[in-house]
Enzyme design. Structure first.
Site, PDB file in Angstrom:
ATOM      1  N   ARG A  15       0.828  -1.211   0.000  1.00 50.01           N
ATOM      2  CA  ARG A  15       0.000   0.000   0.000  1.00 50.01           C
ATOM      3  C   ARG A  15       0.860   1.258   0.000  1.00 50.01           C
ATOM      4  O   ARG A  15       0.991   1.931  -1.009  1.00 50.01           O
ATOM      5  CB  ARG A  15      -0.959  -0.022   1.207  1.00 50.01           C
ATOM      6  N   ASP A  16       1.490   1.576   1.117  1.00 55.97           N
ATOM      7  CA  ASP A  16       2.250   2.814   1.230  1.00 55.97           C
ATOM      8  C   ASP A  16       3.445   2.814   0.292  1.00 55.97           C
ATOM      9  O   ASP A  16       3.890   3.874  -0.150  1.00 55.97           O
ATOM     10  CB  ASP A  16       2.714   3.002   2.684  1.00 55.97           C
ATOM     11  N   HIS A 210       9.966   7.199   8.361  1.00 54.65           N
ATOM     12  CA  HIS A 210      10.584   7.242   7.034  1.00 54.65           C
ATOM     13  C   HIS A 210      12.069   7.569   7.168  1.00 54.65           C
ATOM     14  O   HIS A 210      12.515   8.100   8.186  1.00 54.65           O
ATOM     15  CB  HIS A 210       9.867   8.251   6.146  1.00 54.65           C
ATOM     16  N   CYS A 241       9.478   9.672  -0.766  1.00 55.70           N
ATOM     17  CA  CYS A 241       8.980  10.768   0.054  1.00 55.70           C
ATOM     18  C   CYS A 241       8.497  11.861  -0.899  1.00 55.70           C
ATOM     19  O   CYS A 241       9.317  12.502  -1.551  1.00 55.70           O
ATOM     20  CB  CYS A 241      10.069  11.307   0.978  1.00 55.70           C
ATOM     21  N   ASN A 250       9.930   5.127   2.986  1.00 55.30           N
ATOM     22  CA  ASN A 250       9.782   4.098   4.016  1.00 55.30           C
ATOM     23  C   ASN A 250      11.112   3.427   4.374  1.00 55.30           C
ATOM     24  O   ASN A 250      11.933   3.139   3.499  1.00 55.30           O
ATOM     25  CB  ASN A 250       8.820   3.009   3.528  1.00 55.30           C
TER      26      ASN A 250
END
Length: 299
Positions: A15-16, A210, A241, A250
């Site tokens: 997802r992220d 992050h 980012c 991440n």
């Protein structure tokens, strides 16, 4: 406080990680293949999709197909981000195990990203919380910009604590504290956590740091010392980012796992399989592997 004996790794890459990948929409088969490989590594909490408008997040437009296409493994929690009631209803139809809502500790970040205040954003989650409770679906809450904001700079720890408390009071079983732009340092991380734990027990908190400035592992070490036992990470460091061009986002799951192993903290995750998964997805996406441990062990 001593380090926790065991840590749950919450895997963010499907997802992220993938939602931030530039270029063409990633094939559904790659997404399901990634999720299945991650489960095979021993990861028991995988954020698998985001039920948002494909107009805003094109990479997540096949969320229902992803959830339908994975071969589910017993004991694995497959979760999804659901920012509104429609998203929750779609996630429920897709048989997710957990949903997540997303708030911010910065008023400017909230306004610029979702066009409303922090208070208004939390109000929007109430129908999701009510529906989730009705269907007995656990809700995870995210607080972004906990150690810094691209618009406001430093964020007061007390502001983070207020938002975390509000999410916990609404019924979120776990609150993930996100250093969205990766600017925090260990001392800041400890100060923030100290403020939050006055309102939310450390057992209900996760760290989502992050690595934009290369501080993520140091910050994670700092909060592990304070008893945090859930860490969000993304295999191969997937995801960038969006507020720092060219910067990493991440923290890589492989790097976190290597550190935890060195601290004799159990995770139940197989590092060798995880490195292989990071190599596989990096090749599928034709991108460099963002994990230093992955690069070192690849050879």
């Amino acid at each position: 406080m001593a380090f926790p004996k065991q840590v749950r790794l919450a895997e963010m890459s499907p997802r992220d990680g993938l939602q931030n990948e530039a270029g063409p929409v990633i094939a559904t088969e790659i997404k399901t293949g990634l999720i299945e490989r991650l489960a095979d590594c021993g990861l028991t909490h995988i954020e698998s999709a985001s039920f948002v408008s494909p107009k805003w997040i094109p990479q997540m437009g096949d969320a229902a197909d992803v959830m339908a296409g994975i071969k589910r493994r017993s004991g694995v929690r497959y979760s999804a981000l659901t920012p509104n009631l429609k998203g929750f209803e779609n996630a429920l139809a897709a048989d997710v195990d957990e949903v997540a809502v997303f708030g911010a500790a910065s008023e400017s970040f909230s306004q610029k990203n979702i066009n409303c205040s922090i208070a208004e954003s939390l109000e929007r989650f109430l129908p999701v919380m009510e529906a989730a409770q009705k269907h007995n679906i656990p809700v995870r809450g995210y607080v972004s910009t906990v150690l810094g904001c691209p618009y406001e700079g430093d964020i007061a720890p007390e502001q983070v604590a207020r938002v975390a408390k509000d999410l916990a009071d609404m019924g979120c079983h776990e609150i993930s504290l996100g250093d969205t732009i990766g600017v925090g340092t260990p001392f800041q991380a400890k100060r923030m956590l100290e403020a939050v734990t006055k309102h939310v027990p450390v057992e209900r908190l996760a760290a989502h740091f992050h690595d934009t400035y290369g501080q993520a592992l140091a910050n994670l070490y700092a909060v592990l010392e304070e008893g945090v036992a859930v860490i969000d990470a993304s295999v191969a460091g997937l995801g960038g980012c969006p507020y720092a061009s060219g910067a990493s986002g991440n923290v890589a799951t492989e790097d976190v796992l290597y550190m935890l192993s060195g601290l004799d903290i159990r995770t139940g995750v197989d590092l060798k399989k995880l490195v292989a998964t990071g190599v596989w997805i990096s090749n599928q996406l034709n991108r460099p592997n963002g994990s230093k441990v992955g690069q070192a062990l690849k050879s």
